[in-house]
Scaffold this active site. Structure first.
Site, PDB file in Angstrom:
ATOM      1  N   ASP A 104      33.870  49.357  38.022  1.00  0.00           N
ATOM      2  CA  ASP A 104      33.841  47.914  38.277  1.00  0.00           C
ATOM      3  C   ASP A 104      35.269  47.404  38.083  1.00  0.00           C
ATOM      4  O   ASP A 104      36.135  48.134  37.587  1.00  0.00           O
ATOM      5  CB  ASP A 104      32.881  47.228  37.280  1.00  0.00           C
ATOM      6  CG  ASP A 104      32.839  45.712  37.454  1.00  0.00           C
ATOM      7  OD1 ASP A 104      32.644  45.247  38.588  1.00  0.00           O
ATOM      8  OD2 ASP A 104      33.020  44.979  36.459  1.00  0.00           O
ATOM      9  N   SER A 105      35.481  46.145  38.419  1.00  0.00           N
ATOM     10  CA  SER A 105      36.802  45.554  38.215  1.00  0.00           C
ATOM     11  C   SER A 105      37.098  45.380  36.719  1.00  0.00           C
ATOM     12  O   SER A 105      38.253  45.286  36.325  1.00  0.00           O
ATOM     13  CB  SER A 105      36.858  44.190  38.894  1.00  0.00           C
ATOM     14  OG  SER A 105      35.846  43.358  38.356  1.00  0.00           O
ATOM     15  N   CYS A 110      29.862  47.279  41.073  1.00  0.00           N
ATOM     16  CA  CYS A 110      30.542  46.011  41.347  1.00  0.00           C
ATOM     17  C   CYS A 110      30.046  45.539  42.709  1.00  0.00           C
ATOM     18  O   CYS A 110      30.138  46.288  43.697  1.00  0.00           O
ATOM     19  CB  CYS A 110      32.045  46.271  41.374  1.00  0.00           C
ATOM     20  SG  CYS A 110      33.022  44.892  41.970  1.00  0.00           S
ATOM     21  N   HIS A 153      28.910  40.663  36.548  1.00  0.00           N
ATOM     22  CA  HIS A 153      29.278  39.852  35.385  1.00  0.00           C
ATOM     23  C   HIS A 153      28.228  38.767  35.087  1.00  0.00           C
ATOM     24  O   HIS A 153      28.137  38.288  33.955  1.00  0.00           O
ATOM     25  CB  HIS A 153      30.602  39.117  35.628  1.00  0.00           C
ATOM     26  CG  HIS A 153      31.831  39.956  35.460  1.00  0.00           C
ATOM     27  ND1 HIS A 153      32.212  40.910  36.362  1.00  0.00           N
ATOM     28  CD2 HIS A 153      32.768  39.962  34.484  1.00  0.00           C
ATOM     29  CE1 HIS A 153      33.340  41.467  35.954  1.00  0.00           C
ATOM     30  NE2 HIS A 153      33.698  40.907  34.813  1.00  0.00           N
ATOM     31  N   GLU A 205      33.766  37.013  30.948  1.00  0.00           N
ATOM     32  CA  GLU A 205      34.743  37.861  30.250  1.00  0.00           C
ATOM     33  C   GLU A 205      35.262  37.197  28.972  1.00  0.00           C
ATOM     34  O   GLU A 205      35.655  37.869  28.034  1.00  0.00           O
ATOM     35  CB  GLU A 205      35.918  38.196  31.179  1.00  0.00           C
ATOM     36  CG  GLU A 205      35.515  39.066  32.347  1.00  0.00           C
ATOM     37  CD  GLU A 205      36.282  40.376  32.435  1.00  0.00           C
ATOM     38  OE1 GLU A 205      37.222  40.574  31.669  1.00  0.00           O
ATOM     39  OE2 GLU A 205      35.898  41.207  33.277  1.00  0.00           O
ATOM     40  N   CYS A 229      26.649  39.468  41.188  1.00  0.00           N
ATOM     41  CA  CYS A 229      27.905  39.928  40.581  1.00  0.00           C
ATOM     42  C   CYS A 229      27.504  40.519  39.241  1.00  0.00           C
ATOM     43  O   CYS A 229      26.710  39.905  38.500  1.00  0.00           O
ATOM     44  CB  CYS A 229      28.858  38.752  40.381  1.00  0.00           C
ATOM     45  SG  CYS A 229      30.312  39.179  39.388  1.00  0.00           S
TER      46      CYS A 229
HETATM   47  N1  DGL Z   1      31.734  42.349  38.654  1.00  0.00           N
HETATM   48  C1  DGL Z   1      32.186  42.276  39.986  1.00  0.00           C
HETATM   49  C2  DGL Z   1      31.052  42.049  40.970  1.00  0.00           C
HETATM   50  O1  DGL Z   1      29.969  42.521  40.715  1.00  0.00           O
HETATM   51  C3  DGL Z   1      33.391  41.476  40.367  1.00  0.00           C
HETATM   52  C4  DGL Z   1      33.949  40.457  39.513  1.00  0.00           C
HETATM   53  C5  DGL Z   1      35.385  40.249  39.920  1.00  0.00           C
HETATM   54  O2  DGL Z   1      36.181  41.119  39.608  1.00  0.00           O
HETATM   55  O3  DGL Z   1      35.670  39.253  40.605  1.00  0.00           O
HETATM   56  O4  DGL Z   1      31.217  41.465  42.002  1.00  0.00           O
END
Ligand code: DGL
Length: 280
Positions: free
Chosen positions: A13-14, A76, A196, A156, A194
């Site tokens: 993931d990022s 991600c 997150h 985050e 997402c």
């Molecule tokens: N967690 C990531 C997603 O599922 C991306 C969040 C990001 O880096 O912008 O899209």
């Protein structure tokens, strides 16, 4: 007799968001060895161009191939939306699983009215990957999406609840919900598109109301991993798999923030700093 394949599975993931998928994978596949890569030097992905996101995803894959992975999970949504096809066609021999299709399947299983909202990063929304995936499963669905890129920073930072967070959530979701309140167009299902976003589940649920089901693709992705590994004879049964963490920046910060997304303890010395930007 089935032979256990103890090569690890790579997930990336990022940043820390994909740890929600790692959590679900630990539950569903406790025997698997898992290597999680957070590209923390370049988070967020969601506001970057498709060209950059595809390059980052290819570099993450190449870095994980060094660990002799038997499968890759793109944990991600942004990278799954933008780069999954490119990764799959460049590495046809590797099992590569994204999070969009499992999320779309979960939404279709959950909706009663066919009115589905999707919230995701700007790149995922622009790419329309969820619309396409949902409509291919349920052609009559009415899918509306909204970009909520600010949620990544809130998640985050550990700002998951409270007045300010709810105000931001309300403003970000107004286009999807306010206009339709009390009407037949009001979505009954909302995809957290997402990895997150599950961290903000409580605040999101307060804003949209408890009649709206929230879909988090982590659990469905883990179920897809289990199914595909079983079908390909790649499973490592048992209950003693290890987890390793790799990051491209700030191992201490990663270890500090990880517990917001992941239910096991992460010590700074379990997190290895690697450079992936040199991969062509
Ligand atoms: N967690 C990531 C997603 O599922 C991306 C969040 C990001 O880096 O912008 O899209």
């Amino acid at each position: 007799m089935t032979v256990a394949d103890n090569r690890p599975i790579g997930l990336f993931d990022s940043g820390v968001g994909g740890l929600t998928v790692l959590n679900a994978a630990r539950q569903a596949l406790p025997g698997e060895n898992l290597i999680y890569l957070g590209d923390t030097a370049r988070v967020p992905y969601g506001t970057k161009s498709p060209l950059s996101i595809t390059r980052y995803a290819e570099q993450a894959l190449k870095a994980l191939l060094r660990y002799d992975i038997k499968a890759l999970v793109v944990a991600c949504n942004t990278a799954s939306a933008v780069a999954l096809d490119a990764l799959q066609s460049s590495y046809p021999e590797l099992q590569i699983i994204g999070v969009i299709e499992p999320g779309a399947q979960a939404a279709v299983n959950m909706t009663r009215s066919g009115k589905i909202g999707v919230i995701a990063t700007e790149s995922t929304v622009n790419n329309q990957a969820y619309q396409k995936a949902i409509l291919s499963l349920l052609p009559d669905a009415n899918v509306k999406s909204a970009a909520c890129s600010l949620f990544v920073a809130l998640a985050e930072e550990g700002w998951h609840d409270g007045e300010l967070v709810e105000a931001i959530v309300k403003r970000s979701l107004s286009g999807l919900f306010d206009h339709y309140r009390g009407g037949a167009e009001y979505p009954d299902t909302l995809v957290l598109g997402c990895t997150h976003f599950p961290a903000l589940k409580l605040a999101i649920s307060r804003v949209v109301g408890d009649k709206v089901s929230l879909v988090d693709s982590a659990v469905t992705t883990a179920a897809v991993m289990k199914k595909q590994l079983t079908e390909r004879g790649l499973l490592n049964p048992g209950s003693t798999g290890y987890v390793r963490f790799l990051v491209t920046d700030g191992p201490e910060r990663f270890a500090r923030v990880a517990p917001l997304f992941y239910s096991e303890a992460v010590e700074p010395d379990q997190v290895e700093l690697i450079d992936i930007q040199h991969f062509a």
